[in-house]
Design a protein around this motif. Structure first.
Motif: not given
Length: 174
Positions: A65-70
């Motif tokens: 998930a991009p939110s995890e990377a962010k």
């Protein structure tokens, strides 16, 4: 060969431009942003004067998930700035096969973080290799994911001026 990698080639480029800095490779092959976040605190040893963050490609390749990377990149940037060091954040591009929404969210997180934290920012790690995948393939290894020796040289030429800017910021803090 290791000497053909990003860090050694960036060091050669910086030496040619008389930057007077030493590049320390804090990366781990195959690493995700979670690995970088786990290592950042002990990676900020007294000899580190600035940090270039080029993480997230493996998160994207794994479909995380991009939110995890962010969230992980936020921890890294906050730790580096908390240590009083300047940051250069390098964005990553996602391929279209994850869908337009994933692509937009993943690519957008870098610009958002750079703006939120006031970091130096370079939008595309692989941008020097071409704007469309077919253009970039000539600069990639047979896996189609990692740049070949010539591709690394093109990336270094594109990133070099931003790294010089980062080095100048670090020198002004001394």
């Amino acid at each position: 060969m290791e000497a053909d990698g990003l860090v050694p080639q960036l060091q050669v480029w910086l030496n040619r431009h008389e930057a007077g800095v030493t590049v320390v490779n804090g990366g781990v092959s195959g690493d995700t942003t979670a690995g970088g976040a786990a290592r950042i605190d002990w990676s900020l040893s007294p000899d580190i004067g600035a940090v270039m963050i080029a993480l997230g490609g493996n998160d994207m390749l794994r479909g995380l998930a991009p939110s995890e990377a962010k969230s992980n990149l936020t921890k890294i940037v906050a730790a580096v700035q908390g240590a009083g060091l300047p940051v250069l954040l390098i964005g990553m591009q996602a391929p279209g096969n994850y869908g337009a929404e994933y692509k937009a969210e993943f690519e957008g997180l870098y610009a958002e973080l750079a703006e939120d934290y006031g970091t130096l920012y370079e939008p595309q790690f692989l941008g020097a290799l071409g704007q469309v995948p077919a253009e970039a393939l000539v600069w990639m290894q047979s896996d189609g994911v990692h740049p070949n020796e010539e591709g690394v040289l093109r990336i270094v030429e594109a990133l070099g001026p931003r790294v010089l800017e980062l080095a100048e910021m670090a020198a002004s803090k001394e």
